[in-house]
Design an enzyme around this catalytic site. Structure first.
Site, PDB file in Angstrom:
ATOM      1  N   LYS A   1       0.839  -1.210   0.000  1.00 52.23           N
ATOM      2  CA  LYS A   1       0.000   0.000   0.000  1.00 52.23           C
ATOM      3  C   LYS A   1       0.870   1.255   0.000  1.00 52.23           C
ATOM      4  O   LYS A   1       0.644   2.170  -0.788  1.00 52.23           O
ATOM      5  CB  LYS A   1      -0.924  -0.040   1.229  1.00 52.23           C
ATOM      6  CG  LYS A   1      -1.900   1.099   1.307  1.00 52.23           C
ATOM      7  CD  LYS A   1      -3.130   0.716   2.114  1.00 52.23           C
ATOM      8  CE  LYS A   1      -2.944   0.891   3.605  1.00 52.23           C
ATOM      9  NZ  LYS A   1      -2.916   2.297   4.034  1.00 52.23           N
ATOM     10  N   SER A   2       1.866   1.294   0.871  1.00 54.58           N
ATOM     11  CA  SER A   2       2.710   2.503   0.967  1.00 54.58           C
ATOM     12  C   SER A   2       3.451   2.756  -0.343  1.00 54.58           C
ATOM     13  O   SER A   2       3.555   3.897  -0.804  1.00 54.58           O
ATOM     14  CB  SER A   2       3.739   2.338   2.089  1.00 54.58           C
ATOM     15  OG  SER A   2       3.090   2.275   3.329  1.00 54.58           O
TER      16      SER A   2
ATOM     17  N   ARG B   1       2.957   5.944  -3.244  1.00 56.30           N
ATOM     18  CA  ARG B   1       4.105   6.770  -3.641  1.00 56.30           C
ATOM     19  C   ARG B   1       4.400   6.625  -5.131  1.00 56.30           C
ATOM     20  O   ARG B   1       4.815   7.580  -5.785  1.00 56.30           O
ATOM     21  CB  ARG B   1       5.331   6.394  -2.785  1.00 56.30           C
ATOM     22  CG  ARG B   1       5.199   6.913  -1.336  1.00 56.30           C
ATOM     23  CD  ARG B   1       6.073   6.151  -0.376  1.00 56.30           C
ATOM     24  NE  ARG B   1       6.078   6.704   0.965  1.00 56.30           N
ATOM     25  CZ  ARG B   1       5.150   6.470   1.908  1.00 56.30           C
ATOM     26  NH1 ARG B   1       4.116   5.685   1.641  1.00 56.30           N
ATOM     27  NH2 ARG B   1       5.260   7.009   3.110  1.00 56.30           N
TER      28      ARG B   1
ATOM     29  N   ARG C   1      -8.982  12.381  12.263  1.00 56.88           N
ATOM     30  CA  ARG C   1      -7.551  12.130  12.487  1.00 56.88           C
ATOM     31  C   ARG C   1      -6.734  13.426  12.461  1.00 56.88           C
ATOM     32  O   ARG C   1      -7.036  14.345  11.703  1.00 56.88           O
ATOM     33  CB  ARG C   1      -7.033  11.109  11.466  1.00 56.88           C
ATOM     34  CG  ARG C   1      -7.710   9.762  11.667  1.00 56.88           C
ATOM     35  CD  ARG C   1      -7.251   8.743  10.671  1.00 56.88           C
ATOM     36  NE  ARG C   1      -5.853   8.396  10.850  1.00 56.88           N
ATOM     37  CZ  ARG C   1      -5.167   7.635  10.009  1.00 56.88           C
ATOM     38  NH1 ARG C   1      -5.750   7.154   8.932  1.00 56.88           N
ATOM     39  NH2 ARG C   1      -3.907   7.368  10.243  1.00 56.88           N
TER      40      ARG C   1
ATOM     41  N   GLN D   1       4.442   9.309   7.356  1.00 56.82           N
ATOM     42  CA  GLN D   1       3.582  10.242   6.613  1.00 56.82           C
ATOM     43  C   GLN D   1       4.031  11.680   6.851  1.00 56.82           C
ATOM     44  O   GLN D   1       4.121  12.472   5.912  1.00 56.82           O
ATOM     45  CB  GLN D   1       2.121  10.044   7.029  1.00 56.82           C
ATOM     46  CG  GLN D   1       1.594   8.671   6.620  1.00 56.82           C
ATOM     47  CD  GLN D   1       0.171   8.413   7.061  1.00 56.82           C
ATOM     48  OE1 GLN D   1      -0.420   9.201   7.792  1.00 56.82           O
ATOM     49  NE2 GLN D   1      -0.383   7.288   6.642  1.00 56.82           N
TER      50      GLN D   1
ATOM     51  N   ASP E   1       1.424  -1.040  11.961  1.00 55.51           N
ATOM     52  CA  ASP E   1       0.139  -1.496  11.419  1.00 55.51           C
ATOM     53  C   ASP E   1      -0.171  -2.951  11.783  1.00 55.51           C
ATOM     54  O   ASP E   1      -1.272  -3.435  11.541  1.00 55.51           O
ATOM     55  CB  ASP E   1       0.123  -1.345   9.892  1.00 55.51           C
ATOM     56  CG  ASP E   1       0.132   0.122   9.485  1.00 55.51           C
ATOM     57  OD1 ASP E   1      -0.226   0.974  10.313  1.00 55.51           O
ATOM     58  OD2 ASP E   1       0.517   0.424   8.333  1.00 55.51           O
TER      59      ASP E   1
ATOM     60  N   LYS F   1      -5.101   6.077  14.517  1.00 55.23           N
ATOM     61  CA  LYS F   1      -5.163   5.379  13.223  1.00 55.23           C
ATOM     62  C   LYS F   1      -6.615   5.386  12.713  1.00 55.23           C
ATOM     63  O   LYS F   1      -7.420   6.166  13.183  1.00 55.23           O
ATOM     64  CB  LYS F   1      -4.626   3.950  13.376  1.00 55.23           C
ATOM     65  CG  LYS F   1      -3.140   3.904  13.714  1.00 55.23           C
ATOM     66  CD  LYS F   1      -2.317   4.411  12.560  1.00 55.23           C
ATOM     67  CE  LYS F   1      -0.842   4.443  12.884  1.00 55.23           C
ATOM     68  NZ  LYS F   1      -0.060   5.101  11.826  1.00 55.23           N
TER      69      LYS F   1
ATOM     70  N   ARG G   1      -7.040   2.172  17.767  1.00 54.20           N
ATOM     71  CA  ARG G   1      -6.819   0.718  17.686  1.00 54.20           C
ATOM     72  C   ARG G   1      -6.583   0.075  19.042  1.00 54.20           C
ATOM     73  O   ARG G   1      -6.848  -1.123  19.209  1.00 54.20           O
ATOM     74  CB  ARG G   1      -5.669   0.403  16.710  1.00 54.20           C
ATOM     75  CG  ARG G   1      -6.118   0.555  15.272  1.00 54.20           C
ATOM     76  CD  ARG G   1      -5.094   0.104  14.251  1.00 54.20           C
ATOM     77  NE  ARG G   1      -5.662   0.249  12.915  1.00 54.20           N
ATOM     78  CZ  ARG G   1      -4.953   0.473  11.817  1.00 54.20           C
ATOM     79  NH1 ARG G   1      -3.634   0.559  11.876  1.00 54.20           N
ATOM     80  NH2 ARG G   1      -5.561   0.587  10.652  1.00 54.20           N
TER      81      ARG G   1
HETATM   82  C1  S3P Z   1       2.236   4.921   6.233  1.00 50.60           C
HETATM   83  C2  S3P Z   1       2.760   5.290   7.451  1.00 50.60           C
HETATM   84  C3  S3P Z   1       2.219   4.854   8.743  1.00 50.60           C
HETATM   85  C4  S3P Z   1       1.281   3.670   8.588  1.00 50.60           C
HETATM   86  C5  S3P Z   1       0.331   3.850   7.453  1.00 50.60           C
HETATM   87  C6  S3P Z   1       1.076   4.025   6.139  1.00 50.60           C
HETATM   88  C7  S3P Z   1       2.869   5.411   4.997  1.00 50.60           C
HETATM   89  O1  S3P Z   1       1.483   5.929   9.324  1.00 50.60           O
HETATM   90  O2  S3P Z   1       0.580   3.455   9.788  1.00 50.60           O
HETATM   91  O3  S3P Z   1      -0.533   2.735   7.336  1.00 50.60           O
HETATM   92  O4  S3P Z   1       2.579   4.882   3.901  1.00 50.60           O
HETATM   93  O5  S3P Z   1       3.664   6.353   5.087  1.00 50.60           O
HETATM   94  P1  S3P Z   1       2.186   7.044  10.242  1.00 50.60           P
HETATM   95  O6  S3P Z   1       3.078   7.853   9.402  1.00 50.60           O
HETATM   96  O7  S3P Z   1       1.037   7.863  10.772  1.00 50.60           O
HETATM   97  O8  S3P Z   1       2.889   6.288  11.321  1.00 50.60           O
END
Ligand code: S3P
Length: 432
Positions: free
Chosen positions: A24-25, A29, A124, A173, A320, A347, A351
């Site tokens: 996903k990350s 990007r 959030r 993030q 996560d 989150k 959680r």
């Molecule tokens: C992510 C960073 C994490 C993670 C999220 C995805 C990212 O969040 O929990 O699911 O893709 O940069 P945080 O930056 O809030 O820790």
């Protein structure tokens, strides 16, 4: 699908070979950064789940062409300074990564952007990105003293200012938002993290030619005139999605599961380290590199687990995965203590509360702490009806607990669409 029933696994456990969907990350990007280039980029194994589709829609609204050609995406941007004002409000859906990284990209643009999102994203905290971006000279306004959605980025006439930002929390993030804004600044921007968080932004920006230096938790980026994308980005399988099957195979007797093509970037593999510490049998093979990310196959067999201690320093490497680690800890013999995990409270759901409340229907093993959990393992799970709290990771962790125990009914189960649409069918396939 309102309520999903998960059956307890049979006596032969989970067996078979699977692949998990794209990371996903990395998927987010890949589309964002490719959209800042001026040559077409082919993206394979892109995660077609709601969160990443929010990023696609967002980039399209800003004038980037994104075409879905079935087995891959093609992204065609207009260069680092080629984004265009959207015609309407952009909906980031449930996706914190979409919103926070895009705020970094948009902070220095000469046009206005307004974001909205779903009920969860609207609760959030966004001050954590708006504050550093504002100290770079950006003008970003939002509800509740510029901390919540809806959020508007006001047109920026001058260059942003490079800053040195000592982050109060480890967050990829926030780090990424500041680094992306740094591309549009007048001098270098530096970010210091309390503990290293996932580094996909740094890896991919470097691969795109950005001038970036990095030590363990200190990153410096220099302003860029242009980014140069590779022709193709291949997204590795998501270790956060694999985590549900790594834990399920570890705690369900008789299990033997091979998970192919999983990203094993060390900023993401805290789950493997912790489970091995608890006695898990996880074999890593076929290690290779895919588009600048390490990838491997994971062979997981049932093992007797014992409790462990998980502290602040490793939390960013498994943030996560804590809901599913809680399931492993309930199945393990002895006590597991998780501390320094207060980020879990902000989150997609709170959680810590969601785990205590919903796992609490399946077991009496859990005690809530402000910054984590105490889990007295060994007693197993009873059957119950639980709620996902509309949080994909809670839904999938409850499913693992149900499969390992006596079954579970999960209300609001379709939120798995956020990150892993095929999750239930893959679990059912391994249970057969
Ligand atoms: C992510 C960073 C994490 C993670 C999220 C995805 C990212 O969040 O929990 O699911 O893709 O940069 P945080 O930056 O809030 O820790």
């Amino acid at each position: 699908m309102a309520t999903k029933e998960i059956q307890a696994a049979g006596s032969t456990g989970l067996r078979g070979q699977i692949t998990v969907p794209g990371d996903k990350s990395v998927s987010h990007r890949s589309v964002m950064f490719s959209g800042l280039c001026d040559t077409p980029v082919k993206i394979t194994n892109f995660l077609r789940a709601q969160d990443c589709l929010s990023t696609v829609k967002c980039m399209q609204a800003l004038g980037v062409k994104v075409e879905d050609r079935g087995d891959h995406l093609v992204v065609c941007g207009n260069g680092l300074h080629g984004l265009k004002e959207a015609e309407g409000i952009i909906d980031a859906g449930n996706s914190g990564t979409t919103l926070r990284l895009m705020l970094g990209i948009l902070a220095g643009q000469k046009f206005l952007t307004t974001f909205t999102g779903d009920a969860s994203l609207s609760r959030r905290p966004m001050g954590r990105v708006i504050n550093p971006l504002s100290s770079m000279g950006a003008r970003i306004v939002g509800r509740k003293n510029n901390s919540l959605l809806p959020i508007t980025v006001v047109p920026q006439q001058d260059l942003l200012h490079g800053i040195t930002y000592d982050m109060p929390m480890a967050s990829a993030q926030v780090k990424s938002a500041v680094l992306l804004a740094g591309l549009y600044a007048d001098r270098p921007t530096e970010v210091i993290e309390p503990y290293p968080s996932r580094d996909h932004t740094e890896r991919m920006l470097r691969a795109f030619g950005a001038d970036l230096d990095k030590s363990v938790n200190h990153i410096k980026i220099r302003p860029a005139k242009k980014l140069n994308a590779p022709e193709c980005i291949n997204v590795p399988g998501d270790v956060s999605s694999a985590a549900y099957f790594i834990v399920a195979a570890s705690i369900i007797k008789g299990s033997d599961v091979l998970i192919k093509n999983v990203g094993i970037n060390e900023t993401r593999t805290g789950i493997i380290d912790v489970l091995r510490n608890m006695g898990a049998d996880i074999e890593i093979s076929n290690e290779h590199d895919v588009s600048g990310e390490p990838v491997a196959d994971l062979h997981v067999r049932y093992a007797k687990l014992h409790g462990t201690e998980i502290k602040a320093d490793i939390i960013p490497r498994l943030i996560d995965e804590i809901p599913v680690i809680a399931a492993a800890a309930v199945a393990a013999e002895g006590v597991t203590v998780i501390s320094g995990a207060q980020e879990l409270r902000v989150k997609e759901s709170d959680r810590i509360k969601a785990i205590c409340h919903e796992f609490g229907r399946l077991t009496d093993a859990l005690t809530e702490k402000e910054d984590g959990l105490i889990i007295k393992g060994g007693s197993g799970f009873r059957i119950a009806k639980c709620d996902s709290c509309n949080d994909h990771r809670i839904a999938m962790s409850l499913a693992v607990a149900g499969a390992a125990g006596s079954g579970v009914f999960i209300d609001n189960a379709d939120c798995v669409e956020i990150s892993y649409p095929e999750f239930y069918s893959t679990l059912e396939m391994l249970e057969k």
